[in-house]
Structures are given as structure tokens and as C-alpha cells.
Scaffold this active site. Structure first.
Site, PDB file in Angstrom:
ATOM      1  CD  GLU A 264      -2.656   1.188   2.613  1.00 17.56           C
ATOM      2  OE1 GLU A 264      -3.711   1.850   2.620  1.00 17.56           O
ATOM      3  OE2 GLU A 264      -2.256   0.522   3.598  1.00 17.56           O
ATOM      4  CE  LYS A 339      -7.406   1.305   3.798  1.00 21.07           C
ATOM      5  NZ  LYS A 339      -6.156   1.910   4.326  1.00 21.07           N
ATOM      6  CB  CYS A 373      -4.186  -1.569   4.739  1.00 21.99           C
ATOM      7  SG  CYS A 373      -3.287  -1.331   6.304  1.00 21.99           S
TER       8      CYS A 373
END
Length: 507
Positions: A264, A339, A373
Site C-alpha cells: 500500500e 479501499k 490494509c
């Protein structure tokens, strides 16, 4: 009989075995005519020798499984036992058939209780896999039905066997060996008085079956993953960083990786090239390079023949910033995953907004998904992907402290177990004090598997040394996942109680 006296051997039926086979069939099937004629058996053994599996003990025939090849489309529909034979009692074996048909499995009465029938069934299943056939079909007698015929219909009897309220020596055994009842067959074997002429059409599905029409287009079973635990460095230009990216892509391609994975915000050091007094402006500066990185990494995917998971980068779309990961396939196509859950830091300092959908992507090396993440800490997303056939989940991450890293790691391992998939985590390391938010990094990238016998005892296929730049490689067997989904010690995907709960999407 004592197990110490047994000396069992599996082999294929031979011509000289017929006298023993006849004696065994006469002993087991006195109610339906006993053994087939010698010409019937020998012709079957000649036409399909690998399908006639014999189990002997010290030279004595104690069990046998007789099998033919058939067309699935024909025999997965209603039929009778006579449809398998011609007028001269020749069993009709179709060498171009795409399924096996189980004619008989029989065990000598003196050898019952040693689970020998299961051994023969397993051998037949392995034959089905080796021949790359779609399924095993069988017409199963329901030999205790005559005891219940006055009070139950055949369907009710079968349901009672399913619920283990009724014991049927044939159907109970077949259900315990992963066969499912597809339909009821009437007048299947009229002379079978114990079954009142009825039978069940049973099927065992070969989940490894691959249509062989296009060999080049067949799925890859073994997938090699390469991931770079990226060192954050001070960068003087975007060209310098792209050269570093290409270096790692080249290295992972040299090891014949099917996927090359980055962390990321791996290109965040580029923010050091601008004024960072306002972090909101710095992230928008970085977003100005995203289109170039996407384009050039897509070109690398084609040139180096490797699918690239681009970690993640900020995307400026209509003056809104998103955190986006790209899947750059080696055929030149590109997909994106935004995300969904942005962290408090991303919201507060960079004013990043979350995306609104997850998806599973088809690739030439399996069905893959990406959770960036923080997203992996929300199990609903992985659950949705699992229902769409997810095999490999990629988790590019960026964590500053060890406790933050462990949140990602533990949740990633949980996703691997509960969704019966592989999970690849990939993070960045090093300190870069001159760039705001990059002063501390902690990562130990890893590849996690489900937790069962086919996988490592700790469900960790590979992991890096913490806080050290390095490449990690791991070979993933997709067939092991398919075994797990159907025949694992536990089968999370199959056993979910969707009758009382489910995860639904709103897009």
C-alpha cells in the site's frame, strides 16, 4: 478374522479371476440372479480394464468394484439398469464418455467391518480424477425399503435414511462416501423385490474436472506468488522510482511468478518532492502520478509476463481522493479495487473517501481479490468474495507500529481460515523522517493458507524477516483448496448456516 492376518492388495481384474468373482457375486446377490456370465465380465475387463478394481487378501478375491464409462447427459437423467446393457448382455462401455457409472461394489461377507468398501470407492474416485471425468453416477438399490413400503413412500424412506432414522446398507454407505441423491428411479431393476424395483440415482462430483476442449485455456493449478517487502527510500524523481519498480518486477518475473505484489502507498516517498506543510495537498500531488504508474506498470505486466498487484496509490477523481489498487493483468487489461474502509488518519489528514464495492477478478492464475490494509479487518468483505469463488486474496498494507501490523496479520489469517483461501500480505519497511507520515514503518509480509492437513501446521506458507527489504516467493496449489472445500476436516464454506444468517451487499 484378525486384522493381523490380512494382506490386502488392490489391482485390476484379470481373466483368471472370473471363477472367484462368480462365486462372490453368487454369494452376495442371490436375490437378483447372482453373477453375470463370463463373457459379460471378460468383455467389460477387455474394453475398460482400469475400471474393474479388485481387492484380494492373500490371493483370495474379497471385494470388487465394476465400472463403465458413460455420457453424463444421458445417465444423469432417468434410466433403468437394462439401459447399460444390450440384448446379448454386453455391458455398454463408452470410451468417449465423460463420466463413470458404478455398476457394483461388493465385499465378501466375512470381510465386512474392515471398511474395504470405502477403499474401493476411493480407488474409483481416484480413477475418475485421473481420467478427468465429470462425475461418478450409480443406480443404488434401497434394499430395506420392503420393510417400510406399507407406511412410507420411496421418497420418505430416502429422507429417513438421510436423517439416519433408517439404516439402509447400501444407501447409508453411499451417503457416507460423499454421494448425493439426484433423483428416484422407478422400475430400475424390477426383479429387485427388496427395493420394490426402485433405486436412487447417485452422483459424486469430481470437483477437479476440467473440460479438455482447449488445453491452452485450462486453469493453472500451481500458482507462484512473488511479493516485495518494499524499503521506503528518499527519491529524487518519479523515473528513479519507476526504475526501482521495474527492477523488482523483473526479479519476480525471472522466478516465473504468476503474480508480483507491491505494498500500500509504496510510492509515497514521492511526496518528498513537494511542500508537505499541508498533507492534503501532498497526497493530491502524489495522486498526480497515479495514471503514469498504472500505465507503466501495466506495460511491465505485459513485457515481463506477470500479473501485477500494484499495491495502492491515491486516485483523484472529480476532486475526490480514493485509495486504489490496480490489477494489471499480463494480457494488458487493468482492473481496480478501491479501499472501502479508510483509516482515521486517511480521513483526517488526507481527506480520502472510501469506495463502495468489492469484487473477485478472473485471471489466468485463479480467481483473486484485493483488500487494502484496513479492509481485511472487516470479515464481511472476505465473505462476499468467498461466495464468488475467491481463491487468492491480496492484502497490500502500510503499518507504522507492530501492534498495527499485528491487527492486519491476525485478521488476514482469519480470512484464510474462514474463507478457505490463500491470503498474501505485502507491506513496506524503513524510516523516512523527511516525508510526513513515513517516519516509522513496520512490516513482516507473509503468505497464509487455510488450516488443514494439506497445508503447513501453522498455516503460514512463507514470511519475510521483519523490517528488512526482501522478496518473498510461495507456490500455491489451487487444487488443494478444491479438496478442502469438499473433503476438508472442516468445510467452512459448505457449513455456513445461510438458513439463519447471511451477508448481503447493497450495491
Amino acid at each position: 478374522m484378525s486384522p493381523d492376518e490380512l494382506h490386502l492388495q488392490l489391482r485390476n481384474l484379470r481373466k483368471e479371476d472370473y471363477p472367484q468373482l462368480k462365486a462372490l457375486m453368487d454369494k452376495v446377490y442371490p436375490d437378483i440372479g447372482g453373477a453375470w456370465g463370463e463373457h459379460t465380465i471378460l468383455k467389460l475387463a477387455k474394453e475398460f480394464p482400469e475400471g474393474q478394481i479388485l481387492l484380494e487378501d492373500n490371493g483370495q478375491l474379497v471385494g470388487v468394484a465394476l465400472t463403465v464409462q458413460v455420457k453424463y447427459a444421458r445417465f444423469s437423467n432417468p434410466h433403468t439398469y437394462d439401459d447399460l446393457m444390450d440384448a446379448r448382455e454386453n455391458i455398454l462401455n463408452d470410451r468417449k464418455g465423460d463420466a463413470l457409472y458404478g455398476l457394483d461394489v461388493l465385499i465378501h461377507p466375512d470381510y465386512r467391518g474392515f471398511r474395504l468398501g470405502r477403499r474401493l470407492y476411493d480407488a474409483r474416485k481416484e480413477l475418475c480424477r485421473q481420467l478427468n471425468l465429470k462425475a461418478i453416477l450409480a443406480g443404488g438399490r434401497i434394499v430395506n425399503f420392503h420393510k417400510y413400503a406399507e407406511e412410507l413412500t420411496p421418497g420418505q424412506y430416502i429422507e429417513g435414511v438421510h436423517r439416519r432414522e433408517i439404516y439402509d446398507p447400501i444407501l447409508t454407505f453411499q451417503l457416507a462416501n460423499d454421494f448425493t441423491v439426484k433423483r428416484l428411479l422407478g422400475k430400475y431393476l424390477p426383479e429387485d423385490k427388496r427395493s420394490e424395483g426402485f433405486a436412487t440415482l447417485l452422483e459424486w462430483n469430481n470437483f477437479l474436472y476440467e473440460p479438455s476442449d482447449n488445453i491452452l485455456g485450462s486453469r493453472i493449478r500451481n500458482v507462484r506468488i512473488g511479493a516485495v517487502q518494499w524499503q521506503m527510500r528518499e527519491i529524487d524523481s518519479v523515473e528513479e522510482m519507476l526504475k526501482q519498480v521495474e527492477y523488482f518486477v523483473d526479479a519476480m518475473s525471472s522466478y516465473q511468478s504468476d503474480f508480483a505484489v507491491f505494498p500500500e502507498f509504496f510510492n509515497a516517498p514521492l511526496m518528498g518532492l513537494t511542500d508537505q506543510s499541508q498533507q492534503k495537498d501532498a497526497i493530491r500531488f502524489l495522486a498526480g502520478y497515479t495514471e503514469r504508474f498504472k500505465r507503466e506498470m501495466s506495460q511491465m505486466a505485459v513485457s515481463y509476463n506477470v500479473n501485477i498487484i500494484t499495491g495502492s496509490m491515491p486516485l483523484d477523481e472529480d476532486d475526490v481522493i480514493y485509495n486504489v489498487s490496480y490489477l494489471c493483468r499480463r494480457d494488458g487489461t487493468v482492473e481496480e479495487q478501491r479501499k472501502i474502509h479508510v483509516t482515521p488518519h486517511e480521513k483526517r489528514d488526507w481527506v480520502i473517501e472510501g469506495g463502495n464495492r468489492v469484487q473477485v477478478f478472473d485471471t489466468d492464475a485463479g480467481k483473486v481479490g484485493i483488500l487494502i490494509c484496513y479492509d481485511v479487518e472487516f470479515p464481511e468483505l472476505g465473505r462476499i468474495m468467498a461466495t464468488e469463488g475467491l481463491e487468492i486474496l491480496f492484502v497490500p498494507f502500510w503499518t507504522d507500529t507492530r501492534n498495527a501490523y499485528l491487527r492486519v496479520r491476525h485478521c488476514a489469517q482469519a480470512r484464510a481460515v474462514e474463507n478457505e483461501c490463500y491470503v498474501v500480505t505485502c507491506g513496506s519497511v524503513g524510516n523516512l523522517p523527511q516525508v510526513e507520515s513515513l517516519d516509522v514503518q513496520y512490516a513482516q509480509s507473509a503468505v497464509f493458507s487455510p488450516s488443514d492437513f494439506a497445508f503447513p501446521y501453522d498455516a503460514i506458507l512463507a514470511e519475510t524477516t521483519p523490517n528488512t527489504e526482501q522478496l518473498i516467493f510461495s507456490d500455491l496449489n489451487l487444487d488443494e483448496l478444491r479438496y478442502l472445500h469438499h473433503e476438508g476436516s472442516v468445510t467452512n464454506l459448505k457449513d455456513r448456516r445461510t438458513d439463519i444468517y447471511e451477508v448481503t451487499r447493497k450495491w
